[in-house]
Design an enzyme around this catalytic site. Structure first.
Site, mmCIF file in Angstrom:
data_model
loop_
_atom_site.group_PDB
_atom_site.id
_atom_site.type_symbol
_atom_site.label_atom_id
_atom_site.label_comp_id
_atom_site.label_asym_id
_atom_site.label_seq_id
_atom_site.Cartn_x
_atom_site.Cartn_y
_atom_site.Cartn_z
ATOM 1 N N ALA A 130 6.475 10.340 -6.587
ATOM 2 C CA ALA A 130 6.210 9.972 -7.988
ATOM 3 C C ALA A 130 4.790 10.393 -8.374
ATOM 4 C CB ALA A 130 6.402 8.471 -8.195
ATOM 5 N N SER A 179 0.847 -1.196 0.000
ATOM 6 C CA SER A 179 0.000 0.000 0.000
ATOM 7 C C SER A 179 0.877 1.238 0.000
ATOM 8 C CB SER A 179 -0.859 0.045 1.272
ATOM 9 O OG SER A 179 -1.651 -1.089 1.393
ATOM 10 N N PHE A 220 3.683 0.867 -8.656
ATOM 11 C CA PHE A 220 3.592 2.002 -9.582
ATOM 12 C C PHE A 220 2.643 1.746 -10.749
ATOM 13 C CE2 PHE A 220 7.787 2.437 -7.519
ATOM 14 C CZ PHE A 220 7.690 3.747 -7.046
ATOM 15 N N ARG A 234 -11.469 15.853 -23.204
ATOM 16 C CA ARG A 234 -10.276 15.017 -23.372
ATOM 17 C C ARG A 234 -9.560 15.273 -24.690
ATOM 18 N NH1 ARG A 234 -8.444 12.239 -18.824
ATOM 19 N NH2 ARG A 234 -10.233 11.769 -17.536
ATOM 20 N N GLU A 261 -3.967 2.003 -13.578
ATOM 21 C CA GLU A 261 -5.126 1.220 -13.986
ATOM 22 C C GLU A 261 -5.344 1.339 -15.488
ATOM 23 O OE1 GLU A 261 -8.546 1.882 -11.443
ATOM 24 O OE2 GLU A 261 -7.192 1.966 -9.723
ATOM 25 N N PHE A 279 -12.583 7.182 -14.485
ATOM 26 C CA PHE A 279 -11.614 8.276 -14.301
ATOM 27 C C PHE A 279 -10.571 8.304 -15.408
ATOM 28 C CE2 PHE A 279 -7.447 6.797 -12.719
ATOM 29 C CZ PHE A 279 -7.695 5.454 -12.491
ATOM 30 N N ARG A 326 -13.299 6.021 -8.947
ATOM 31 C CA ARG A 326 -12.912 6.720 -7.710
ATOM 32 C C ARG A 326 -12.306 8.083 -8.050
ATOM 33 N NH1 ARG A 326 -9.641 1.996 -4.726
ATOM 34 N NH2 ARG A 326 -8.914 1.696 -6.864
ATOM 35 N N CYS A 334 -5.789 7.674 -6.244
ATOM 36 C CA CYS A 334 -4.508 7.924 -5.575
ATOM 37 C C CYS A 334 -3.919 9.323 -5.693
ATOM 38 C CB CYS A 334 -3.491 6.893 -6.053
ATOM 39 S SG CYS A 334 -3.960 5.240 -5.512
HETATM 40 P P1 NAD Z 1 -8.765 -1.406 -3.058
HETATM 41 O O1 NAD Z 1 -9.755 -0.698 -2.219
HETATM 42 O O2 NAD Z 1 -9.101 -1.775 -4.451
HETATM 43 O O3 NAD Z 1 -8.319 -2.752 -2.321
HETATM 44 C C1 NAD Z 1 -8.003 -2.822 -0.981
HETATM 45 C C2 NAD Z 1 -8.593 -4.109 -0.420
HETATM 46 O O4 NAD Z 1 -8.162 -4.278 0.931
HETATM 47 C C3 NAD Z 1 -10.123 -4.107 -0.392
HETATM 48 O O5 NAD Z 1 -10.607 -5.190 -1.163
HETATM 49 C C4 NAD Z 1 -10.463 -4.260 1.099
HETATM 50 O O6 NAD Z 1 -11.615 -5.055 1.328
HETATM 51 C C5 NAD Z 1 -9.215 -4.924 1.627
HETATM 52 N N1 NAD Z 1 -9.019 -4.772 3.070
HETATM 53 C C6 NAD Z 1 -9.140 -3.651 3.821
HETATM 54 N N2 NAD Z 1 -8.861 -3.929 5.096
HETATM 55 C C7 NAD Z 1 -8.540 -5.237 5.163
HETATM 56 C C8 NAD Z 1 -8.150 -6.108 6.214
HETATM 57 N N3 NAD Z 1 -8.020 -5.672 7.459
HETATM 58 N N4 NAD Z 1 -7.905 -7.396 5.911
HETATM 59 C C9 NAD Z 1 -8.034 -7.849 4.635
HETATM 60 N N5 NAD Z 1 -8.385 -7.075 3.600
HETATM 61 C C10 NAD Z 1 -8.644 -5.780 3.868
HETATM 62 O O7 NAD Z 1 -7.442 -0.514 -3.023
HETATM 63 P P2 NAD Z 1 -6.267 -0.503 -4.115
HETATM 64 O O8 NAD Z 1 -6.632 0.400 -5.231
HETATM 65 O O9 NAD Z 1 -5.857 -1.916 -4.410
HETATM 66 O O10 NAD Z 1 -5.119 0.229 -3.301
HETATM 67 C C11 NAD Z 1 -4.429 -0.425 -2.261
HETATM 68 C C12 NAD Z 1 -3.205 0.408 -1.926
HETATM 69 O O11 NAD Z 1 -2.351 0.460 -3.077
HETATM 70 C C13 NAD Z 1 -3.498 1.863 -1.572
HETATM 71 O O12 NAD Z 1 -2.585 2.270 -0.582
HETATM 72 C C14 NAD Z 1 -3.229 2.610 -2.856
HETATM 73 O O13 NAD Z 1 -2.811 3.940 -2.613
HETATM 74 C C15 NAD Z 1 -2.092 1.819 -3.449
HETATM 75 N N6 NAD Z 1 -1.981 1.879 -4.930
HETATM 76 C C16 NAD Z 1 -3.099 1.791 -5.708
HETATM 77 C C17 NAD Z 1 -2.970 1.798 -7.107
HETATM 78 C C18 NAD Z 1 -4.157 1.710 -8.020
HETATM 79 O O14 NAD Z 1 -3.989 1.835 -9.226
HETATM 80 N N7 NAD Z 1 -5.364 1.501 -7.537
HETATM 81 C C19 NAD Z 1 -1.694 1.863 -7.681
HETATM 82 C C20 NAD Z 1 -0.589 1.936 -6.849
HETATM 83 C C21 NAD Z 1 -0.744 1.932 -5.465
HETATM 84 C C1 UGA Z 2 -1.438 6.658 -11.210
HETATM 85 C C2 UGA Z 2 0.047 6.558 -11.591
HETATM 86 O O1 UGA Z 2 0.186 6.756 -13.002
HETATM 87 C C3 UGA Z 2 0.617 5.204 -11.194
HETATM 88 O O2 UGA Z 2 2.021 5.169 -11.464
HETATM 89 C C4 UGA Z 2 0.364 4.972 -9.716
HETATM 90 O O3 UGA Z 2 0.822 3.696 -9.333
HETATM 91 C C5 UGA Z 2 -1.109 5.078 -9.432
HETATM 92 O O4 UGA Z 2 -1.586 6.390 -9.836
HETATM 93 C C6 UGA Z 2 -1.457 4.944 -7.981
HETATM 94 O O5 UGA Z 2 -0.627 5.157 -7.119
HETATM 95 O O6 UGA Z 2 -2.628 4.672 -7.767
HETATM 96 P P1 UGA Z 2 -3.691 5.813 -12.294
HETATM 97 O O7 UGA Z 2 -4.307 6.795 -11.350
HETATM 98 O O8 UGA Z 2 -4.221 4.442 -12.325
HETATM 99 O O9 UGA Z 2 -2.131 5.702 -11.989
HETATM 100 O O10 UGA Z 2 -3.787 6.373 -13.789
HETATM 101 P P2 UGA Z 2 -3.028 7.531 -14.594
HETATM 102 O O11 UGA Z 2 -2.755 7.037 -15.945
HETATM 103 O O12 UGA Z 2 -1.877 8.076 -13.837
HETATM 104 O O13 UGA Z 2 -4.140 8.661 -14.712
HETATM 105 C C7 UGA Z 2 -4.545 9.402 -13.575
HETATM 106 C C8 UGA Z 2 -5.492 10.494 -14.009
HETATM 107 O O14 UGA Z 2 -4.793 11.497 -14.725
HETATM 108 C C9 UGA Z 2 -6.604 10.013 -14.944
HETATM 109 O O15 UGA Z 2 -7.816 10.660 -14.609
HETATM 110 C C10 UGA Z 2 -6.117 10.434 -16.306
HETATM 111 O O16 UGA Z 2 -7.151 10.607 -17.227
HETATM 112 C C11 UGA Z 2 -5.441 11.752 -15.961
HETATM 113 N N1 UGA Z 2 -4.424 12.176 -16.942
HETATM 114 C C12 UGA Z 2 -3.340 11.417 -17.187
HETATM 115 C C13 UGA Z 2 -4.581 13.390 -17.596
HETATM 116 O O17 UGA Z 2 -5.564 14.107 -17.367
HETATM 117 N N2 UGA Z 2 -3.617 13.792 -18.483
HETATM 118 C C14 UGA Z 2 -2.515 13.041 -18.740
HETATM 119 O O18 UGA Z 2 -1.671 13.482 -19.563
HETATM 120 C C15 UGA Z 2 -2.372 11.825 -18.082
#
Ligand code: NAD
Ligand code: UGA
Length: 461
Positions: free
Chosen positions: A225, A133, A164, A435, A167, A340, A348, A278
């Site tokens: 980052a 996380s 990193f 966009r 989505e 998004f 989200r 995020c």
């Molecule tokens: P998410 O909400 O999709 O998933 C988190 C999961 O953890 C949920 O399914 C929830 O039910 C579970 N959970 C919560 N408490 C728990 C517990 N006590 N025991 C077991 N399961 C539990 O979140 P996510 O998008 O996967 O993000 C997770 C972390 O990764 C965050 O810190 C986020 O900032 C980071 N992150 C997310 C992304 C992304 O693209 N979504 C990319 C990089 C980093």
């Molecule tokens: C972002 C980072 O790119 C990941 O490296 C990181 O791991 C992740 O956050 C995280 O920590 O959750 P993500 O949010 O999934 O990834 O998607 P991005 O491609 O970064 O886009 C983020 C938002 O910026 C989107 O709404 C996208 O449409 C917007 N965006 C992106 C712009 O408006 N302009 C751009 O040039 C690029």
């Protein structure tokens, strides 16, 4: 095969957007490792177990299918899965705190702390605990204190290994990461643990892309980052506002500045604003950290990246109202795209949430269309007052509309039958392209009044 017959047992707590895809990739690349992913959410686990992942991510379903029940397992038995795991990834959500001290800014660490306590209570042997996380800097210290509180017999080595992936491109990002970052303590136990993670990733990531660092650098690098990426978007969005005022073209400006190799071309696409779970959360977490360490100027600098993003969304709606003769009350507006970003059903912090709410506040009749995100859109907009519809079919959404507002860069919107859409719309027909993905000239020639973002409008009226 039983757990003991595998070379290593990996556990991941949290089966969300990060935990599920990341562990599927590890299981696929390391067939001699047993990977178990647990979650408190029973429905999510049931979906993972069924082979129909609870999230939409291109390539994910196929990857899961290849290792499900071979060396990849999903379970709700968190406590029962801890004892046999040697490496435990913690990938639970760390949302913005909504209450008490730091509300609206600090990371809410309650889920994360709960897992630390569960690991401690159920561990019967030494463990490597990996922060997957995104967490505030020095969280590993707090984790270590909880894990070792009361003098436990087991040793817990905490590593930071931020994710990193983005989505929509998660599987490619995981398969070919720019880098993998592993933060560990500068002690023999810390470095030995780091090596175990290096070995894991080295199954498919070239060694030169596996970076090791201190735990604090690793934790901070993740926040930094995301802050840098979001800052680029706010920077280009700020320029889009100047472009609209001066008749400059933001895409031409982005190209011109992006060809400077010190700046680079990526992440310079002006938009209705960045969304996702995020960017905002992580910048605000950084801002809160700055405040805690008495760095108000640094906090204000990063806070502005979020403020500009909020401004961009509001500016987009203000432009719609102004151009549609200062009133959109009773006008049907087709919102094309609610995710998004493209290629995900995730909504989200999507700009769509804010834009649709503002449109409804203006008493517009809004119909939201999206190929993947309508289930989430319905949840996000549940309870909002006003005339709101959902239509997966963009043609149905556009029928009778006064305006189209493109909020997500889905490819399907580039190639719609716009003559057909124009014919079915109220006149004058407007397009607001949040966009810049449409062929503006072609739409103008069809009769639309076209308002791109950060470019001169093409209008008949
Ligand atoms: P998410 O909400 O999709 O998933 C988190 C999961 O953890 C949920 O399914 C929830 O039910 C579970 N959970 C919560 N408490 C728990 C517990 N006590 N025991 C077991 N399961 C539990 O979140 P996510 O998008 O996967 O993000 C997770 C972390 O990764 C965050 O810190 C986020 O900032 C980071 N992150 C997310 C992304 C992304 O693209 N979504 C990319 C990089 C980093
Ligand atoms: C972002 C980072 O790119 C990941 O490296 C990181 O791991 C992740 O956050 C995280 O920590 O959750 P993500 O949010 O999934 O990834 O998607 P991005 O491609 O970064 O886009 C983020 C938002 O910026 C989107 O709404 C996208 O449409 C917007 N965006 C992106 C712009 O408006 N302009 C751009 O040039 C690029």
């Amino acid at each position: 095969m039983t757990a003991k017959e595998f070379k290593k047992n990996i556990l991941c707590i949290g089966a969300g957007y990060v935990g599920g895809p990341t562990m599927a990739m590890i299981a696929s690349k390391c067939p001699e490792y047993r990977v178990v992913v647990v979650d408190i959410n029973q429905e999510k686990i049931r979906q993972w177990q069924s082979g129909e992942p609870p999230i939409y991510e291109p390539g994910l379903k196929e990857l899961v299918a290849g290792c499900l029940d071979r060396n990849l397992f999903f379970s709700t038995d968190i406590e029962g899965s801890i004892p046999q795991a040697e490496i435990i990834f913690v990938s639970v959500n760390t949302p913005i705190k909504t209450f008490g001290q730091g509300a609206g800014m600090a990371a809410d660490l309650q889920y994360w702390e709960k897992t630390a306590r569960q690991i401690k209570e159920n561990a019967a042997s030494d463990k490597i605990v990996v922060e997957k996380s995104t967490l505030p800097v020095r969280t590993a210290k707090a984790m270590e204190r909880i894990l070792h509180a009361g003098g436990s017999a087991e040793h817990f080595e905490v590593l930071s290994n931020p994710e990193f992936l983005a989505e929509g491109t998660a599987m490619k990002d995981l398969a070919e990461p720019d880098r993998v970052l592993i933060g560990g303590h500068d002690s023999p136990a810390g470095q030995a643990a780091v090596q175990q993670l290096v070995e894991l990733y080295a199954h498919w990531v070239p060694r030169e892309r596996i970076l090791t660092a201190s735990v604090w650098s690793s934790e901070l690098s993740k926040l930094a980052a995301n802050a840098f990426l979001a800052q680029r978007i706010s920077s280009i969005n700020s320029i889009s506002a100047i472009c609209e005022a001066t008749e400059a073209d933001v895409q031409e400006v982005a190209k011109a500045i992006g060809m400077d190799h010190r700046i680079g071309p990526r992440f310079l696409e002006a938009s209705v604003g960045f969304g996702g779970s995020c960017f905002k959360k992580d910048i605000l977490s950084l801002v809160y950290l700055c405040k805690q360490f008495n760095l108000p100027e640094v906090a204000a600098y990063w806070r502005q990246v979020v403020a500009l993003n909020e401004y961009q969304r509001t500016r987009f709606v203000a432009q719609m109202i102004e151009k549609m003769f200062n009133t959109i009350a009773g006008k049907r507006i087709a919102v094309l795209g609610f995710a998004f970003k493209a290629n995900t059903g995730d909504t989200r912090e999507s700009p769509g949430i804010y834009v649709v709410r503002q449109l409804l506040d203006e008493q517009a009749e809004v119909v939201v269309s999206d190929p993947q995100a309508l289930p989430n859109a319905r949840n996000d907009l549940a309870g909002v007052s006003g005339k709101l519809e959902f239509a997966e079919d963009p043609y149905e959404a556009a029928e009778g509309a006064h305006a189209l507002a493109v909020l997500t860069e889905w490819d399907i919107y580039r190639d719609l039958d716009y003559p057909r859409i124009f014919a079915g719309m109220a006149k004058p027909a407007f397009v607001f392209d949040g966009r810049n993905i449409l062929d503006h000239r072609q739409l103008y020639e069809l009769g639309f009044n076209v308002y791109p973002l950060g470019k001169p409008p093409l209008v008949h009226i």
